[in-house]
Scaffold this active site. Structure first.
Site, short mmCIF file in Angstrom:
data_model
loop_
_atom_site.label_atom_id
_atom_site.label_comp_id
_atom_site.label_asym_id
_atom_site.label_seq_id
_atom_site.Cartn_x
_atom_site.Cartn_y
_atom_site.Cartn_z
N LEU A 113 0.83 -1.19 0.00
CA LEU A 113 0.00 0.00 0.00
C LEU A 113 0.87 1.24 0.00
O LEU A 113 1.88 1.31 0.71
CB LEU A 113 -0.91 0.03 1.24
CG LEU A 113 -1.94 -1.09 1.36
CD1 LEU A 113 -2.69 -0.96 2.68
CD2 LEU A 113 -2.92 -1.04 0.20
N ASP A 114 0.48 2.23 -0.82
CA ASP A 114 1.12 3.53 -0.75
C ASP A 114 0.65 4.20 0.55
O ASP A 114 -0.54 4.21 0.85
CB ASP A 114 0.70 4.37 -1.96
CG ASP A 114 1.27 5.77 -1.90
OD1 ASP A 114 2.36 5.93 -1.33
OD2 ASP A 114 0.62 6.69 -2.41
N THR A 115 1.61 4.74 1.31
CA THR A 115 1.26 5.19 2.66
C THR A 115 0.39 6.44 2.65
O THR A 115 -0.61 6.53 3.35
CB THR A 115 2.53 5.48 3.47
OG1 THR A 115 3.33 6.43 2.75
CG2 THR A 115 3.33 4.20 3.67
N THR B 102 -3.56 6.75 2.31
CA THR B 102 -4.14 5.41 2.42
C THR B 102 -3.99 4.89 3.84
O THR B 102 -4.97 4.50 4.48
CB THR B 102 -3.46 4.45 1.44
OG1 THR B 102 -3.54 4.99 0.12
CG2 THR B 102 -4.14 3.10 1.47
#
Length: 283
Positions: free
Chosen positions: A151-153, A156
């Site tokens: 996941l892109d931080t 998100t």
């Protein structure tokens, strides 16, 4: 572009680059050219993909349909055989009929044909409610084999809003002086870095010292004031372009913050570096 990409940090756009409708501009005025009608825009294409995903027949549904074609006559034959066996064993006509009907109800082939499309429609709609969009039913089906997710931080797993995490001041410079100088240079800018600096200055009780003129330089920072009172807030490259050399201790602090994934902003006034501020997007 967080409305479309989920990325809360700003993206640098230069003349000639495409932009997406409904995204937000945080710096100077821009002129944009509309190249497609609303029905051909990014959001419209996303909606079309979702509609197509709900209308597609993924592999699991095709398998269920093939099984249902064979399953229906098998269930009918089983119900008829059940009625015959019960009649042969001496059961009455009503009991034999009710037993055959129970086989039809329990093994209803309609349930097999309806279960898969109903489950897909419910799953796609549920995911869309959480902001997760699938462009096909097969993509949703493949999720059953996923065992690791990246996941892109920003935006998100984070709040999507930058905040000041660390402040490193040069010798003989107070934190209030540093924050007041930076907040005064940023002014009423809507840039996420600027808003985070101004908010921290307000919490610290630092009085912003407004300076004009103010010039924003995309990707590098901002400069405010003129002559010996010129204030710089931005990257190390911006300071060096203006002839300001940050001391080694500030460069080391900035490097460590960058290694931890933080954004860093140097602050300088009158040709002297005052400090460096680290900003993060909180989990």
């Amino acid at each position: 572009e967080s409305l479309v990409s989920g990325e809360s940090r700003t993206r640098l756009r230069s003349p000639g680059d495409p932009v997406i409708g409904a995204t937000r501009n945080v710096l100077a005025e821009v002129r944009v050219v509309v190249t497609a009608p609303a029905t051909g825009g990014t959001l419209a294409r996303i909606a079309a993909l979702l509609e197509r995903a709900q209308g597609e027949r993924p592999r699991v549904q095709r398998i269920a349909d093939r099984v249902a074609r064979v399953f229906a006559p098998v269930v009918l034959a089983a119900a008829a055989l059940t009625a015959c066996v019960h009649a042969a064993l001496g059961a009455g006509a009503l009991d034999a009929a009710l037993t055959a009907a129970s086989v039809l109800i329990v093994a209803c082939p309609c349930a097999l044909g309806l279960a898969t499309p109903a489950a897909l429609a419910a799953a796609l709609g549920r995911a869309a409610g959480f902001g997760v969009l699938f462009k096909s039913g097969e993509a949703l089906e493949r999720c059953a084999r996923v065992d690791a997710v990246l996941l892109d931080t920003t935006g998100t797993l984070t709040q999507g809003v930058l905040s000041v995490s660390e402040i490193h001041c040069a010798p003989h410079v107070s934190e209030e002086d540093l924050l007041g100088t930076a907040a005064g240079a940023e002014g009423a800018s809507l840039h996420p870095l600027a808003r985070a600096l101004v908010a921290r200055a307000e919490r610290a009780g630092a009085a912003p010292v407004a300076r004009t003129p103010r010039r924003a330089m995309p990707g590098r920072g901002v400069e405010a004031g003129e002559g010996p009172d010129l204030v710089l807030v931005g990257s190390e490259e911006l300071l060096r372009e203006r002839g300001v050399a940050p001391p080694p201790e500030l460069l080391e602090a900035a490097a460590k913050a960058a290694d931890r994934g933080a954004s860093v902003a140097f602050v300088a006034r009158g040709g002297v570096a005052l400090g460096v501020v680290s900003l993060v997007d909180t989990l």
